[in-house]
Design a protein around this motif. Structure first.
Motif, PDB file in Angstrom:
ATOM      1  N   VAL A  71       0.727  -1.428  -0.047  1.00 49.16           N
ATOM      2  CA  VAL A  71       0.084   0.000   0.170  1.00 49.16           C
ATOM      3  C   VAL A  71       0.826   1.276   0.135  1.00 49.16           C
ATOM      4  O   VAL A  71       0.701   2.267  -0.650  1.00 49.16           O
ATOM      5  CB  VAL A  71      -0.891   0.008   1.073  1.00 49.16           C
ATOM      6  CG1 VAL A  71      -1.753   1.287   1.457  1.00 49.16           C
ATOM      7  CG2 VAL A  71      -1.847  -1.125   1.037  1.00 49.16           C
ATOM      8  N   GLY A  72       1.905   1.234   0.694  1.00 46.58           N
ATOM      9  CA  GLY A  72       2.835   2.269   0.737  1.00 46.58           C
ATOM     10  C   GLY A  72       3.575   2.476  -0.424  1.00 46.58           C
ATOM     11  O   GLY A  72       3.609   3.844  -0.916  1.00 46.58           O
ATOM     12  N   ILE A  73       4.040   1.527  -1.374  1.00 46.53           N
ATOM     13  CA  ILE A  73       4.421   1.704  -2.563  1.00 46.53           C
ATOM     14  C   ILE A  73       3.465   2.197  -3.567  1.00 46.53           C
ATOM     15  O   ILE A  73       3.864   3.104  -4.570  1.00 46.53           O
ATOM     16  CB  ILE A  73       5.088   0.350  -3.030  1.00 46.53           C
ATOM     17  CG1 ILE A  73       6.461  -0.176  -2.075  1.00 46.53           C
ATOM     18  CG2 ILE A  73       5.592   0.711  -4.525  1.00 46.53           C
ATOM     19  CD1 ILE A  73       6.558  -1.421  -2.381  1.00 46.53           C
ATOM     20  N   MET A 100       5.635   9.647  -7.291  1.00 51.01           N
ATOM     21  CA  MET A 100       7.295   9.421  -7.533  1.00 51.01           C
ATOM     22  C   MET A 100       8.038  10.286  -8.511  1.00 51.01           C
ATOM     23  O   MET A 100       8.902  10.704  -8.325  1.00 51.01           O
ATOM     24  CB  MET A 100       7.523   7.828  -7.753  1.00 51.01           C
ATOM     25  CG  MET A 100       8.980   7.399  -7.674  1.00 51.01           C
ATOM     26  SD  MET A 100       9.472   5.736  -8.194  1.00 51.01           S
ATOM     27  CE  MET A 100       8.547   5.052  -6.742  1.00 51.01           C
ATOM     28  N   LYS A 101       7.177  10.336  -9.893  1.00 53.48           N
ATOM     29  CA  LYS A 101       7.786  11.024 -10.832  1.00 53.48           C
ATOM     30  C   LYS A 101       7.276  12.548 -10.840  1.00 53.48           C
ATOM     31  O   LYS A 101       7.602  13.232 -11.628  1.00 53.48           O
ATOM     32  CB  LYS A 101       7.363  10.278 -12.170  1.00 53.48           C
ATOM     33  CG  LYS A 101       8.053   8.982 -12.119  1.00 53.48           C
ATOM     34  CD  LYS A 101       9.610   8.871 -12.161  1.00 53.48           C
ATOM     35  CE  LYS A 101      10.191   7.750 -12.276  1.00 53.48           C
ATOM     36  NZ  LYS A 101      10.163   7.063 -13.771  1.00 53.48           N
ATOM     37  N   VAL A 102       6.488  12.912  -9.840  1.00 53.24           N
ATOM     38  CA  VAL A 102       5.956  14.385  -9.950  1.00 53.24           C
ATOM     39  C   VAL A 102       7.323  15.220  -9.974  1.00 53.24           C
ATOM     40  O   VAL A 102       7.382  16.347 -10.580  1.00 53.24           O
ATOM     41  CB  VAL A 102       5.032  14.404  -8.927  1.00 53.24           C
ATOM     42  CG1 VAL A 102       4.699  15.987  -8.643  1.00 53.24           C
ATOM     43  CG2 VAL A 102       3.737  13.813  -9.132  1.00 53.24           C
ATOM     44  N   PRO A 103       8.577  14.953  -8.891  1.00 54.91           N
ATOM     45  CA  PRO A 103       9.428  15.877  -8.797  1.00 54.91           C
ATOM     46  C   PRO A 103      10.145  15.990 -10.178  1.00 54.91           C
ATOM     47  O   PRO A 103      10.630  17.171 -10.483  1.00 54.91           O
ATOM     48  CB  PRO A 103      10.156  15.297  -7.860  1.00 54.91           C
ATOM     49  CG  PRO A 103       9.234  14.673  -6.814  1.00 54.91           C
ATOM     50  CD  PRO A 103       8.312  14.059  -7.738  1.00 54.91           C
ATOM     51  N   PHE A 121       0.437   4.130 -11.909  1.00 53.30           N
ATOM     52  CA  PHE A 121       0.578   5.854 -11.824  1.00 53.30           C
ATOM     53  C   PHE A 121       2.048   5.998 -12.502  1.00 53.30           C
ATOM     54  O   PHE A 121       2.112   6.872 -13.129  1.00 53.30           O
ATOM     55  CB  PHE A 121       0.570   6.202 -10.365  1.00 53.30           C
ATOM     56  CG  PHE A 121      -0.618   5.822  -9.405  1.00 53.30           C
ATOM     57  CD1 PHE A 121      -1.456   6.748  -9.685  1.00 53.30           C
ATOM     58  CD2 PHE A 121      -1.004   4.594  -8.747  1.00 53.30           C
ATOM     59  CE1 PHE A 121      -2.686   6.450  -9.062  1.00 53.30           C
ATOM     60  CE2 PHE A 121      -1.853   4.377  -7.926  1.00 53.30           C
ATOM     61  CZ  PHE A 121      -2.943   5.154  -8.150  1.00 53.30           C
ATOM     62  N   LEU A 122       3.025   5.089 -12.476  1.00 56.01           N
ATOM     63  CA  LEU A 122       4.259   5.376 -12.901  1.00 56.01           C
ATOM     64  C   LEU A 122       4.129   5.283 -14.441  1.00 56.01           C
ATOM     65  O   LEU A 122       4.833   6.009 -15.216  1.00 56.01           O
ATOM     66  CB  LEU A 122       5.279   4.158 -12.558  1.00 56.01           C
ATOM     67  CG  LEU A 122       5.711   4.253 -11.135  1.00 56.01           C
ATOM     68  CD1 LEU A 122       6.577   3.172 -10.866  1.00 56.01           C
ATOM     69  CD2 LEU A 122       6.394   5.677 -10.875  1.00 56.01           C
ATOM     70  N   THR A 123       3.283   4.196 -15.216  1.00 54.89           N
ATOM     71  CA  THR A 123       3.005   4.529 -16.588  1.00 54.89           C
ATOM     72  C   THR A 123       2.247   5.884 -17.030  1.00 54.89           C
ATOM     73  O   THR A 123       2.855   6.305 -18.004  1.00 54.89           O
ATOM     74  CB  THR A 123       2.160   3.278 -17.009  1.00 54.89           C
ATOM     75  OG1 THR A 123       2.617   2.097 -16.413  1.00 54.89           O
ATOM     76  CG2 THR A 123       1.815   3.454 -18.446  1.00 54.89           C
ATOM     77  N   ILE A 124       1.626   6.347 -16.427  1.00 55.75           N
ATOM     78  CA  ILE A 124       0.951   7.668 -16.718  1.00 55.75           C
ATOM     79  C   ILE A 124       1.834   8.605 -16.573  1.00 55.75           C
ATOM     80  O   ILE A 124       2.050   9.670 -17.209  1.00 55.75           O
ATOM     81  CB  ILE A 124      -0.245   7.996 -15.642  1.00 55.75           C
ATOM     82  CG1 ILE A 124      -1.335   6.952 -15.773  1.00 55.75           C
ATOM     83  CG2 ILE A 124      -0.901   9.325 -15.940  1.00 55.75           C
ATOM     84  CD1 ILE A 124      -2.396   6.930 -15.255  1.00 55.75           C
ATOM     85  N   PHE A 176      15.140  12.392  -5.979  1.00 50.64           N
ATOM     86  CA  PHE A 176      14.159  11.764  -5.330  1.00 50.64           C
ATOM     87  C   PHE A 176      13.794  10.647  -5.937  1.00 50.64           C
ATOM     88  O   PHE A 176      13.411   9.315  -5.334  1.00 50.64           O
ATOM     89  CB  PHE A 176      12.882  12.875  -4.990  1.00 50.64           C
ATOM     90  CG  PHE A 176      11.775  12.512  -4.481  1.00 50.64           C
ATOM     91  CD1 PHE A 176      11.790  12.071  -3.277  1.00 50.64           C
ATOM     92  CD2 PHE A 176      10.772  12.084  -5.287  1.00 50.64           C
ATOM     93  CE1 PHE A 176      10.601  11.706  -2.383  1.00 50.64           C
ATOM     94  CE2 PHE A 176       9.476  11.256  -4.685  1.00 50.64           C
ATOM     95  CZ  PHE A 176       9.373  11.294  -3.090  1.00 50.64           C
ATOM     96  N   ALA A 177      13.337  10.906  -7.340  1.00 53.33           N
ATOM     97  CA  ALA A 177      12.790   9.664  -8.230  1.00 53.33           C
ATOM     98  C   ALA A 177      13.801   8.656  -8.152  1.00 53.33           C
ATOM     99  O   ALA A 177      13.205   7.191  -7.906  1.00 53.33           O
ATOM    100  CB  ALA A 177      12.506  10.076  -9.391  1.00 53.33           C
ATOM    101  N   VAL A 178      15.101   8.777  -8.194  1.00 52.35           N
ATOM    102  CA  VAL A 178      16.117   7.539  -8.179  1.00 52.35           C
ATOM    103  C   VAL A 178      16.032   6.697  -6.847  1.00 52.35           C
ATOM    104  O   VAL A 178      16.093   5.629  -6.786  1.00 52.35           O
ATOM    105  CB  VAL A 178      17.656   8.048  -8.511  1.00 52.35           C
ATOM    106  CG1 VAL A 178      18.418   6.776  -8.392  1.00 52.35           C
ATOM    107  CG2 VAL A 178      17.439   8.711 -10.059  1.00 52.35           C
ATOM    108  N   VAL A 179      16.161   7.529  -5.822  1.00 52.58           N
ATOM    109  CA  VAL A 179      15.981   7.130  -4.325  1.00 52.58           C
ATOM    110  C   VAL A 179      14.969   6.415  -4.049  1.00 52.58           C
ATOM    111  O   VAL A 179      14.635   5.162  -3.474  1.00 52.58           O
ATOM    112  CB  VAL A 179      16.268   8.227  -3.386  1.00 52.58           C
ATOM    113  CG1 VAL A 179      16.207   7.363  -2.008  1.00 52.58           C
ATOM    114  CG2 VAL A 179      17.676   8.856  -3.703  1.00 52.58           C
TER     115      VAL A 179
END
Length: 304
Positions: free
Chosen positions: A50-52, A59-62, A110-113, A197-200
């Motif tokens: 759930v956290g992931i 995750m990719k917003v920054p 969400f990551l695909t979008i 941030f995205a990489v970490v």
């Protein structure tokens, strides 16, 4: 204590049951049986999942904000993001069609979008420091969006048997999606607009996904994909640490200009002045005389 846990509000109980199931909720929450290792492991996996999923939604917003604020995709590989988006979409379709729990793959949606938007931004914005765009930029973005739509429709209607080799193909896709970015970082000695941030977050997400996949799904193809992605993301993380704060070496096509430097008068070298005649030196001065004087003899006088 159990008198309290067994009388929690209905919405708390329903939420707990929906996450860990009735058996584990009764064992861990209502009866406080902390020796139930299987339920503890399952509950930990569900909590991480759930956290992931929640973390994957931002995750990719920054990265998106970095590109938009800089109006440039400098240092970001288009090939890397296009292949990564394809790998996310395949894993999403494979997991959904095999009816895996949403907590084990939800972040892929969400990551695909988000990756699709980043890919379109890389196409739209220039990759160099110049802010001029080609006149065909809008056409390229529209073409890329149309291709993404066709691929999405294909994944929805493909038979389940055809998705298995596609999921296997995500292993080389993961390799090829990260390798261009790793190579570009190494060549430029900079990570450009790449988001730390995205990489970490991807490193932490892959670690957690290895645990949740092994606990709830047990699919070796999915686990292998996360293991490879973890190794490649660690390489990107090391590059972020090494090249942190360094600007990209963008000297391609630049011609050095030579400037003429005026000569400093203080640096001009003059010939040495003649040294003065020492007082102790004897100089003989010959005075010519007229041939008429003293029978035409020449007299000499010494000057001391």
């Amino acid at each position: 204590m159990t008198a309290i846990t067994r009388n929690l509000p209905w919405f708390v109980k329903n939420l707990g049951v929906s996450i860990v199931g009735q058996h584990c909720y009764s064992s861990l929450v209502e009866n406080l049986e902390f020796g139930d290792v299987a339920c503890i492991k399952y509950s930990l996996s569900k909590g991480l999942g759930v956290g992931i999923v929640i973390g994957g939604s931002i995750m990719k917003v920054p990265q998106l904000l970095l590109i938009i604020s800089a109006r440039s995709a400098r240092g970001i590989s288009l090939t890397a993001y296009a292949l990564e988006t394809l790998a996310y979409a395949i894993t999403l379709a494979y997991s959904y069609r095999n009816e895996f729990p949403f907590s084990t793959y939800g972040e892929n949606l969400f990551l695909t979008i988000q990756n699709a938007f980043i890919t379109l931004l890389i196409i739209h914005y220039p990759s160099s420091h110049q802010l001029t765009r080609a006149p065909s930029s809008a056409l390229r973005v529209a073409s890329a969006a149309f291709i993404m739509f066709l691929l999405s429709a294909a994944f929805v209607y493909l038979p389940k048997s055809a998705l298995t080799p596609l999921q296997l193909a995500t292993l080389p896709l993961s390799l090829f999606s990260k390798f261009p970015q790793i190579r570009q970082n190494h060549r430029s000695k900079s990570t450009g607009q790449l988001s730390a941030f995205a990489v970490v977050a991807q490193i932490g997400g892959c670690l957690a996904r290895l645990f949740t996949t092994a606990t709830e799904v047990g699919d070796l193809l999915v686990s292998a994909g996360f293991a490879l992605a973890l190794a490649l993301n660690i390489i990107l993380g090391v590059q972020m640490w090494i090249y942190w704060g360094q600007d990209e070496k963008d000297d391609y096509g630049k011609v050095p200009i030579a400037f003429s430097t005026p000569v400093d008068e203080k640096q001009r070298q003059w010939s040495p002045a003649p040294s003065p005649v020492p007082t102790s030196a004897k100089v003989e001065v010959v005075v010519p005389q007229s041939p008429r004087a003293s029978g035409g003899r020449k007299w000499a006088r010494k000057v001391d």
